[in-house]
Design a protein around this motif. Structure first.
Motif, PDB file in Angstrom:
ATOM      1  N   ASN A 332       0.786  -1.238   0.000  1.00 11.88           N
ATOM      2  CA  ASN A 332       0.000   0.000   0.000  1.00 11.88           C
ATOM      3  C   ASN A 332       0.815   1.284   0.000  1.00 11.88           C
ATOM      4  O   ASN A 332       0.283   2.365  -0.212  1.00 11.88           O
ATOM      5  CB  ASN A 332      -0.916   0.017   1.238  1.00 11.88           C
ATOM      6  N   ARG A 333       2.112   1.141   0.293  1.00 11.48           N
ATOM      7  CA  ARG A 333       2.934   2.354   0.393  1.00 11.48           C
ATOM      8  C   ARG A 333       4.252   2.138  -0.364  1.00 11.48           C
ATOM      9  O   ARG A 333       5.340   2.339   0.176  1.00 11.48           O
ATOM     10  CB  ARG A 333       3.248   2.684   1.871  1.00 11.48           C
ATOM     11  N   THR A 335       6.535   2.524  -4.116  1.00 10.15           N
ATOM     12  CA  THR A 335       6.839   2.778  -5.525  1.00 10.15           C
ATOM     13  C   THR A 335       8.274   2.315  -5.750  1.00 10.15           C
ATOM     14  O   THR A 335       8.948   1.918  -4.791  1.00 10.15           O
ATOM     15  CB  THR A 335       6.760   4.273  -5.896  1.00 10.15           C
ATOM     16  N   PHE A 340       6.844   4.566   1.210  1.00  4.63           N
ATOM     17  CA  PHE A 340       6.645   5.992   1.527  1.00  4.63           C
ATOM     18  C   PHE A 340       5.602   6.171   2.626  1.00  4.63           C
ATOM     19  O   PHE A 340       4.771   5.298   2.872  1.00  4.63           O
ATOM     20  CB  PHE A 340       6.227   6.769   0.270  1.00  4.63           C
ATOM     21  N   ALA A 342       2.321   8.225   3.459  1.00  2.22           N
ATOM     22  CA  ALA A 342       1.286   9.014   2.774  1.00  2.22           C
ATOM     23  C   ALA A 342       0.880  10.221   3.613  1.00  2.22           C
ATOM     24  O   ALA A 342       0.524  11.260   3.088  1.00  2.22           O
ATOM     25  CB  ALA A 342       0.061   8.148   2.495  1.00  2.22           C
ATOM     26  N   PRO A 360       3.542  11.987  -1.467  1.00  4.48           N
ATOM     27  CA  PRO A 360       3.961  10.797  -0.718  1.00  4.48           C
ATOM     28  C   PRO A 360       5.478  10.814  -0.527  1.00  4.48           C
ATOM     29  O   PRO A 360       6.207  11.086  -1.469  1.00  4.48           O
ATOM     30  CB  PRO A 360       3.512   9.649  -1.623  1.00  4.48           C
TER      31      PRO A 360
END
Lengths: 511, 605
Positions: A332-333, A335, A340, A342, A360
């Motif tokens: 969910n967090r 890349t 990251f 949020a 983010p």
């Protein structure tokens, strides 16, 4: 251990009861007196009483409000009141549910403050405060009680009840029980003195679980900090005003225990509250959760542990829950720039966003937490013979690359997870990677240690300071010297069981 | 089809009513102070005056505020500006759609209901996510996720000075280069982990709203002539508060409000059930709904169920009355042996709860209570002497609950058990008549002494219908239709006008106000007792007022002086979290029973 009821309540492990003295030492117009409360959301706050808030009982020895009218002395297992007319009261807790009052030659008046929808009845059990499905029962075993209460028709509530207990042949014995409609409470001992002896022994035996036993105040703060929250035993933010548990604080409390199984047990209790997705809610209340992510610091509590000593069933449960919790960040967090934050609250602290609002943020502290978490999962997984251990190795190595990529000659930067724009990471988040400890693998750690050693511990969020101090002896020494008590300028002291736990861990390391 | 509309230029606007629909958590109201439309959701269970999860709705065009008028129907809420329109379409899913082809955008501005309150204290932030969406998080109030199907999103946030947190937050939904805006706004209390790959066309979603509303109306009989429009509004009010399974809801239930008391209340499910004479199976399902939450060990039914939390308070045992009424109007074919067998033990446990925890200690089924909530007559003067009390209104409910439990037993072949419950019911009825009727009214007792009250609660046992002796029925009918006693232009006041205790100021409930469920009890009772004309007379007065004022729960009978004392009446102006302000499904379902059954039968009698 002497207890100052103006600063620390009389309570005990897993008991909602807390007894404290308000003297309005800073002349803020607070209602003075001796108060008994039950920890619950919406219950009154310690030391901030302008009037008796709902959920509190004011105790008036010989009918006097005090506190100048009577003297109170307390230790960790009881409080003794020298009453205005020469008699005495002894107040002690028994187990999770009961509070006993033994009196000699003293009457006792109780002013009860009801919440909306609550009422009080006289029943064969004594006097029962009806609080939804909860019941607070005040039962005179010796002595005679009377109740003054009236129904306020247009306010849809009872007037605040007043109970008065007079002794019988000079003796007063009351049992007060925090229960529900099942009324299942362990039989209490005969007197408050008996209850106090049991509590003293319980506390002494609990001390044996700690890495450091020689700071009874810190140990007491931690001991009474544990409460039931959402069906789990967790430590509250504090026992004075904030009757809820913070996810981020549990690993710090866990550090106080010498046995890895006690640490794993507490972490499992925390992770039992995780959402279906694996997100650990940042705050846990009696029946509620705040469904926002807390920073993934659980690995901190187990990073230096020997997993071979862990109970296999406990460890298995831990592995399943923790995998899901750490995985949440990668699903969910994530890349290609890294995991990251949020939202700013996901860092665990207050503060301003590092990047422009809404961006983010890949942050070195988050990378460090996840490295530690993956290391713990690798160790635990290896101990259990898990085949998916290689996943945690891959993720750890990925996060290590991310972390090293955030280091510049001027210190750490944070990075926009989508655009990869950067901005300097503020202290103390920028210092957090010091918890990784490995100066050979992470050469920047020595520079971080130097900066952390120079930190003003009193002006830094205590939990972060203690986190850094685990790897920075000079900082640890400063924190140990200051002690755990954060005394406010007024009569109430807010103290943190989690900070107490971390302090015990630091002292344990220093020994 | 004909459907009710709410608009700033229509008969009813959204200051008292809300714009909502079945199955959607969202609702929109018109702020009384600013006249902005405001958006929120019911799931957090927050009350409007303290709700921190509220957003002003602004229409924008070319970067500037575009004033709008609004009109809402079951399909969409349309904002009309000078240069075009924008639709807000609620759906049966966890999202709404914001749609315009006229270059109109929408700004949602974090706000509060009351002016001057801080807007963003519970806002944890806003973030753009890698999947192209934008999310805002509000702690225990939930999250919104904006998915731009066409158009784009901007965030404007103002941070607090010197402290963490936000001072202001706006989410701007802006059209694309072709002037098209199509944004899906998702809500969830925890996380939004999945988004649909594809969304249905807007027209399909609008049609779905109409279709579901039309289907829902089939639960009711046709209204009496002259009440067709009120029927639309009342059925819409109930329909739009119908929640689908999710959170704590195991099956569809009906919320009382969206803006306050946003939960499904125990006895109100039965009120709703008894009004569904067009589909008694659904009515019976509603009556049984709270038994899904019955406590295994005590038999207690929960007081209310919210999306997140359930309240263990008590509400009266009206299930027997509701079933009795439904059977009287629809027969009993909906009571299949299977459903009787399923519900019998649950009804038995519910009876057992009352006769053990609320026993008057006489060795029979007479109950004694220590809280007005147990009887439902919150601030009625029958409690003016304090507690505990023994209430004939509650005993009447118990008589019917016992009798109907006997019926359930009979219908699943348990004859001996059935006889036992019938006998208990009869015995309790005899006790009620012998001990609680003083020749003029039924009397509540406190510590063995009768309470000298002029509350209309004293007549509630009329719900027993023809089980009461004719002279009692006649006396009650005479009292309730005496002008200036309880009866006034708009129905029955809850306290007699002769009473010096009569009080219908802003925060009262049944201390004098004319309240919908009171009309329902007494009119249904008179109807069942054969006094159909009298029942219809009262019902018409209440419903004629509702035609003008809407489905509001309670009204002051007069606003000048109190009849008995001459003292002036003070009704606080402006919105209040009490009976006198918001539209309520409780009022709506009471009205539906009155206009689809009581009034038509009265006209035919």
């Amino acid at each position: 251990m002497q207890l100052d009821l103006q600063k620390r309540p009389l309570s005990r492990h897993l008991s909602r009861h807390f007894l404290f003295l308000e003297t309005d030492a800073c002349c803020k117009g607070r209602k003075k007196g001796l108060f008994l409360g039950l920890s619950a959301e919406g219950a009154g706050t310690f030391g901030r009483l302008m009037d008796i808030p709902p959920g509190f009982i004011q105790l008036l020895p010989d009918g006097k409000e005090g506190p100048d009218a009577f003297r109170v002395e307390a230790e960790e297992s009881f409080a003794k009141v020298d009453c205005p007319e020469g008699g005495t009261l002894c107040i002690a807790l028994h187990g999770e549910k009961s509070l006993l009052i033994s009196g000699r030659d003293c009457t006792l008046t109780m002013k009860v403050r009801l919440n909306m929808g609550e009422s009080i009845l006289e029943t064969p059990r004594g006097y029962e405060v009806i609080m939804g499905s909860e019941r607070y029962v005040i039962s005179p075993k010796k002595g005679k009680g009377s109740l003054e209460v009236a129904w306020e028709l247009e306010n849809l509530k009872s007037s605040d009840p007043v109970l008065t207990f007079v002794p019988e042949d000079g003796a007063l014995e009351l049992v007060m029980m925090d229960t529900d409609t099942n009324y299942e409470v362990p039989e209490p001992p005969a007197t408050a003195a008996d209850a106090a002896a049991i509590t003293k022994a319980d506390f002494a035996s609990w001390l044996d679980k700690l890495v450091y036993k020689e700071d009874p105040e810190a140990a007491y703060d931690l001991w009474i900090g544990f409460q039931y929250r959402n069906g789990q035993v967790l430590t509250d933010v504090d026992r004075t005003a904030h009757h809820y548990a913070k996810a981020m604080e549990q690993p710090f409390a866990a550090l106080a225990f010498k046995d890895i199984n006690c640490r794993i047990g507490l972490l499992n209790a925390l992770m039992a509250t995780e959402e279906k997705s694996g997100m650990i809610p940042k705050e846990i209340y009696l029946r509620d959760l705040v469904p926002e992510a807390a920073p993934p610091v659980c690995g901190l509590a187990l990073a230096d542990c020997d997993f071979a000593a862990a109970d296999k069933d406990l460890l298995e449960k831990f592995y399943c829950l923790f995998s899901k919790a750490v995985n949440w960040w990668f699903v969910n967090r994530y890349t290609k720039a890294g995991c990251f934050y949020a939202y700013i609250h996901e860092t665990g602290g207050p503060g301003k966003p590092v990047l422009p609002v809404g961006r983010p943020c890949v942050s070195p502290d988050l990378a460090a937490y996840l490295i530690l978490d993956c290391q713990v999962l690798e160790k635990a997984g290896a101990c259990l013979g898990r085949e998916d251990v290689s996943l945690w190795k891959e993720r750890r190595e990925e996060m290590e690359k991310v972390l090293c990529g955030l280091w510049t000659e001027n210190g750490f930067v944070s990075k926009d997870a989508m655009t990869e724009d950067t901005a300097p990471t503020p202290s103390p988040l920028a210092l957090i990677p010091v918890i990784l400890g490995d100066e050979e693998k992470f050469p920047f750690i020595s520079a971080l240690k130097e900066k952390a050693a120079g930190l003003d511990a009193a002006r830094t969020d205590y939990l972060y300071a203690e986190m850094l101090a685990l790897k920075v002896p000079a900082l640890a020494a400063k924190i140990i010297e200051n002690g755990v008590e954060k005394t406010n300028a007024d009569s109430a002291a807010a103290f943190s069981p989690a900070c107490a736990g971390a302090l015990l861990a630091l002292k344990g390391k220093e020994c | 089809m004909k459907a009710p509309v709410f608009g700033d230029r229509a008969k009813f606007d959204l200051t008292h009513a809300v714009y909502a629909r079945e199955g959607s958590a969202f609702f929109i109201i018109e702020n009384y102070y600013s006249h902005f439309l405001q958006l929120s959701t019911y799931k957090p269970g927050a009350w409007m005056d303290t709700n921190e999860f509220v957003f002003n709705i602004h229409a924008v065009k070319d970067g500037r505020e575009a004033p709008y008028s609004y009109l809402g129907d079951p399909g969409a809420l349309r904002l009309t500006t000078e240069t075009g329109v924008l639709d807000i379409v609620f759906t049966y899913h966890e999202y709404l759609r914001v749609y315009s082809t006229d270059g109109i955008g929408l700004t949602l501005e974090a706000s509060r209901y009351r002016p001057g309150m801080p807007a963003c204290d519970c806002c944890s932030g806003a973030v753009f996510l890698p999947d192209g969406t934008c999310e805002i998080s509000y702690g225990t109030y939930g999250k919104f996720r904006f998915n731009p199907i066409r158009g784009r999103i901007e965030i404007k946030a103002e941070l607090k000075e010197g402290k963490s947190g936000y001072k202001g937050l706006c989410i701007l939904l802006l059209p694309d280069e072709e002037g098209v805006l199509d944004i899906a706004l998702h809500e969830d209390m925890v996380e939004i982990t999945e988004l649909p790959d594809k969304y249905p066309p807007i027209d399909e979603l609008k049609a779905d709203g109409f279709a579901r509303y039309e289907q829902f109306q089939k639960n009711y009989l046709k209204p009496a002539a002259g009440y067709e429009e009120l029927f639309q509004y009342a059925s819409h009010t109930t329909w739009s508060r119908r929640v689908k399974p999710g959170g704590n809801y195991k099956a569809p239930m009906i919320l009382m409000h969206y803006e306050y008391l946003n939960a499904a209340f125990s006895w109100q499910q039965s009120f709703n059930g008894m009004s569904m004479m067009g589909d008694p199976e659904e009515g019976w399902r509603m009556i049984c709904a709270m038994f899904d939450y019955q406590e295994e060990d005590t038999g207690q039914l929960l007081g209310n169920v919210g999306y997140l939390n359930a309240n263990r308070g008590i509400q009266p045992p009206i299930q027997g009355f509701a079933l009795d009424f439904l059977m009287n109007k629809c027969g009993d074919s909906f009571l299949t042996p299977e459903s009787c067998e399923k519900m019998l033990p649950k009804f038995e446990k519910w009876i057992n709860f009352w006769v053990t925890t609320r026993s008057a200690g006489r060795g029979d089924d007479v109950t004694m209570i220590n809280s007005p909530n147990d009887s439902g007559w919150d601030d009625a003067t029958i409690f003016q002497d304090g507690f505990p009390t023994v209430n004939p209104d509650l005993i009447a409910f118990m008589i019917l609950l016992l009798e109907k439990t006997g019926l359930l037993a009979e219908k699943c072949g348990q004859k001996e058990k059935a006889e036992s419950y019938y006998a208990r019911s009869k015995k309790l009825l005899d006790t009620l008549l012998n001990e609680f009727w003083d020749g003029k009214k039924f009397v509540t007792f406190h510590e063995g002494k009768p309470v000298n009250s002029l509350s209309v609660a004293c007549y509630q046992p009329i719900i027993l219908g023809k089980r009461l002796p004719q002279e009692i029925i006649d006396k009650i009918a005479e009292t309730l239709t005496e002008e200036g006693n309880f009866l006034c232009d708009i129905g029955l006041a809850s306290e007699s006008f002769y009473s010096e205790n009569c009080n219908y100021s802003s925060r009262t409930f049944v201390h004098g106000r004319v309240v919908a469920p009171v009309q329902l009890f007494l009119c249904a009772g008179l109807n069942l007792a054969g006094k159909k004309k009298e029942a219809a007379l009262i019902a018409e007065r209440f419903c004629d007022n509702a035609k003008q004022k809407g489905c509001i729960l309670g009204f002051p009978p007069r606003i000048d002086t109190y009849a008995a004392t001459g003292k002036p009446v003070y009704i606080m102006p402006g919105p209040i979290a009490s009976d006198g302000w918001p539209w309520s499904s409780w009022s709506a379902c009471s009205i539906l029973t009155l206009i689809t059954c009581i009034i038509p039968e009265g006209r035919e009698a």
